[in-house]
Write an enzyme that holds these catalytic residues in place. Structure first.
Site, short mmCIF file in Angstrom:
data_model
loop_
_atom_site.label_atom_id
_atom_site.label_comp_id
_atom_site.label_asym_id
_atom_site.label_seq_id
_atom_site.Cartn_x
_atom_site.Cartn_y
_atom_site.Cartn_z
N CYS A 115 8.45 11.22 4.92
CA CYS A 115 8.23 9.78 5.08
C CYS A 115 9.30 9.11 6.04
O CYS A 115 9.00 8.26 6.41
CB CYS A 115 8.36 9.06 3.89
SG CYS A 115 7.27 9.61 2.64
N HIS A 238 11.39 1.85 4.39
CA HIS A 238 10.11 2.48 3.99
C HIS A 238 9.63 1.76 2.76
O HIS A 238 10.31 1.57 1.75
CB HIS A 238 10.42 4.00 3.72
CG HIS A 238 9.25 4.97 3.20
ND1 HIS A 238 8.07 4.82 3.62
CD2 HIS A 238 9.29 5.73 2.08
CE1 HIS A 238 7.23 5.68 3.05
NE2 HIS A 238 8.00 6.32 2.03
N ASN A 268 2.15 3.52 -0.31
CA ASN A 268 3.17 4.10 0.68
C ASN A 268 2.14 4.78 1.61
O ASN A 268 1.43 5.61 1.24
CB ASN A 268 3.82 4.91 -0.64
CG ASN A 268 4.98 6.09 0.41
OD1 ASN A 268 4.62 6.17 1.42
ND2 ASN A 268 5.52 6.82 -0.38
C1 COA Z 1 6.22 7.03 -9.74
C2 COA Z 1 6.98 5.89 -10.23
C3 COA Z 1 6.35 4.58 -9.66
C4 COA Z 1 7.02 5.94 -11.93
O1 COA Z 1 7.70 4.87 -12.18
P1 COA Z 1 8.92 4.88 -13.36
O2 COA Z 1 9.34 3.54 -13.77
O3 COA Z 1 10.03 5.86 -12.81
O4 COA Z 1 7.97 5.74 -14.76
P2 COA Z 1 8.13 6.89 -15.30
O5 COA Z 1 7.73 8.03 -14.42
O6 COA Z 1 9.69 6.55 -16.07
O7 COA Z 1 7.28 6.78 -16.21
C5 COA Z 1 7.29 5.97 -17.29
C6 COA Z 1 5.91 6.00 -18.44
O8 COA Z 1 4.88 5.46 -17.75
C7 COA Z 1 3.96 6.60 -17.63
N1 COA Z 1 2.93 6.30 -16.20
C8 COA Z 1 3.16 6.99 -15.20
N2 COA Z 1 2.42 6.84 -14.42
C9 COA Z 1 1.60 5.71 -14.90
C10 COA Z 1 0.16 5.08 -14.42
N3 COA Z 1 -0.13 5.28 -13.36
N4 COA Z 1 -0.35 4.21 -15.31
C11 COA Z 1 0.50 3.95 -16.50
N5 COA Z 1 1.22 4.79 -16.97
C12 COA Z 1 2.05 5.69 -16.33
C13 COA Z 1 4.71 7.71 -17.56
O9 COA Z 1 3.78 8.79 -18.24
C14 COA Z 1 5.62 7.30 -18.68
O10 COA Z 1 5.20 7.50 -19.86
P3 COA Z 1 6.05 8.20 -21.04
O11 COA Z 1 7.19 7.18 -21.30
O12 COA Z 1 5.31 7.88 -22.27
O13 COA Z 1 6.39 9.51 -20.60
C15 COA Z 1 8.71 5.86 -9.71
O14 COA Z 1 9.54 6.81 -10.38
C16 COA Z 1 8.62 5.81 -8.25
O15 COA Z 1 8.23 5.14 -7.37
N6 COA Z 1 9.52 6.84 -7.70
C17 COA Z 1 9.45 7.04 -6.37
C18 COA Z 1 8.44 7.72 -5.63
C19 COA Z 1 8.70 7.77 -4.16
O16 COA Z 1 9.14 6.90 -3.74
N7 COA Z 1 8.02 8.52 -3.62
C20 COA Z 1 7.71 8.62 -2.11
C21 COA Z 1 8.87 9.02 -1.50
S1 COA Z 1 8.81 9.04 0.17
#
Ligand code: COA
Length: 310
Positions: A115, A238, A268
């Site tokens: 990215c 980004h 993204n």
């Molecule tokens: C991926 C992302 C959105 C997840 O958000 P988060 O707040 O970290 O969520 P978590 O991973 O802690 O998950 C929280 C809960 O939601 C659930 N969950 C995950 N995806 C879900 C979805 N699409 N819908 C509903 N629930 C979801 C998880 O299973 C978890 O459940 P649990 O607590 O029972 O285990 C976030 O971590 C993120 O954006 N990370 C950076 C990603 C990024 O920048 N990537 C590109 C880099 S270039």
């Protein structure tokens, strides 16, 4: 003394027409619109129909060329940043060169810095322009992430979209066109964000890394330029997760409206996200003749920032 002087000529973008809404995703994985918006800020993302990455890159380039009526005969450097190029070789940049009908000598090649690819490409092109061997450069970020997204994985499939953005720059003699770059990688976490067949990601790890490195990257170019955040008109981050941007804003005490955010419409788009956002910025006339910072991060991990004078 920094002697990287570049003039930004124009920007462009291409966004595929088809849209994947949060409601569409509700039908294929266990998720819901409210969760996606509150955890990411994303409402919809775009999806290619039959466009190749080189098609999108070409159309973004044409948009940039047309907007400034730029003489295509002066483009002698094309860099495409992508993790989803059409093929291994010829490069997507070679294909763009062909589609643009450029038959004069023109160096064209692809880079992959996940990215962060566009910011890396802009740095590379800017340094090459200082040699005065190139008259103008076209830097493009283009991705078809929907082709590498696993639509059975709710952790990742909600995040990614397709699109392309382009920027044209040329060398400058004017000290007011000083540009500052900071690009790096620390290959100590190769597993948290990978694309072998599909995108696999440890979201929480990437999130923490991103919030930390974006702050360092913004600070680095500000220090190098001997400027403060008050001298900067707009930060173009980004677009990975609105909460990452909000966390950086809060922790650095930078007003959130200094960050240009369009993640709700595109998701993204990896290497395309910064140039697409930059093009959205260019459409806002009142912001012309200002200083901006681009800041990105990605798998590897890679990261980078650029401070530009428009
Ligand atoms: C991926 C992302 C959105 C997840 O958000 P988060 O707040 O970290 O969520 P978590 O991973 O802690 O998950 C929280 C809960 O939601 C659930 N969950 C995950 N995806 C879900 C979805 N699409 N819908 C509903 N629930 C979801 C998880 O299973 C978890 O459940 P649990 O607590 O029972 O285990 C976030 O971590 C993120 O954006 N990370 C950076 C990603 C990024 O920048 N990537 C590109 C880099 S270039």
């Amino acid at each position: 003394m920094n002697d990287t002087l570049i003039k930004v000529i124009s920007s462009g973008k291409y966004i595929p027409k088809d849209i994947i809404t949060n409601q569409d995703l509700e039908k294929i994985v266990d998720t819901n619109h409210e969760w996606i918006v509150s955890r990411t800020g994303i409402v919809e993302r775009h999806k290619v129909k039959d466009e190749l990455t080189s098609d999108m890159a070409y159309l973004a380039a044409i948009d940039a060329i047309n907007k400034a009526n730029h003489d295509i005969n002066t483009i002698d450097l094309i860099i495409v940043a992508s993790i989803t190029g059409d093929q291994l070789t010829p490069s997507t940049a070679n294909l763009v060169q062909k589609k643009l009908g450029i038959t004069h000598d023109c160096m064209s090649f692809d880079i992959n810095a996940a990215c962060t690819g566009f910011v890396y490409g802009l740095d590379i092109a800017s340094q090459m322009l200082q040699s005065r061997r190139y008259r103008s450069a076209l830097i493009i970020g283009a991705e078809r992430l929907t082709t590498v997204t696993d639509y059975t994985d709710r952790n990742t499939c909600i995040l990614f979209g397709d699109g392309a953005g382009a920027l044209i720059i040329k060398p400058s003699d004017d000290q007011k066109d000083q540009a500052f770059f900071y690009n790096a990688a620390k290959a100590d976490d190769l597993d948290s964000l990978t694309v072998v067949k599909h995108i696999k990601m440890d979201g929480r790890k990437v999130f923490l890394f991103a919030v930390d490195i974006m702050q360092k990257s913004i600070d680095k170019v500000l220090n190098d330029a001997k400027l403060t955040i008050d001298d900067i008109d707009m930060i173009i981050p980004h677009q990975a997760n609105i909460r990452i941007i909000q966390a950086v804003s809060k922790s650095m005490n930078i007003p959130i409206d200094k960050f240009l955010i369009n993640i709700e419409s595109y998701g993204n788009t990896s290497a395309a996200s910064i140039p697409i956002t930059l093009d959205d910025y260019f459409l806002i006339d009142k912001y012309k003749n200002k200083k901006i910072i681009l800041v990105g991060f990605g798998g590897g991990f890679t990261w980078g920032s650029a401070l530009l004078s428009l």
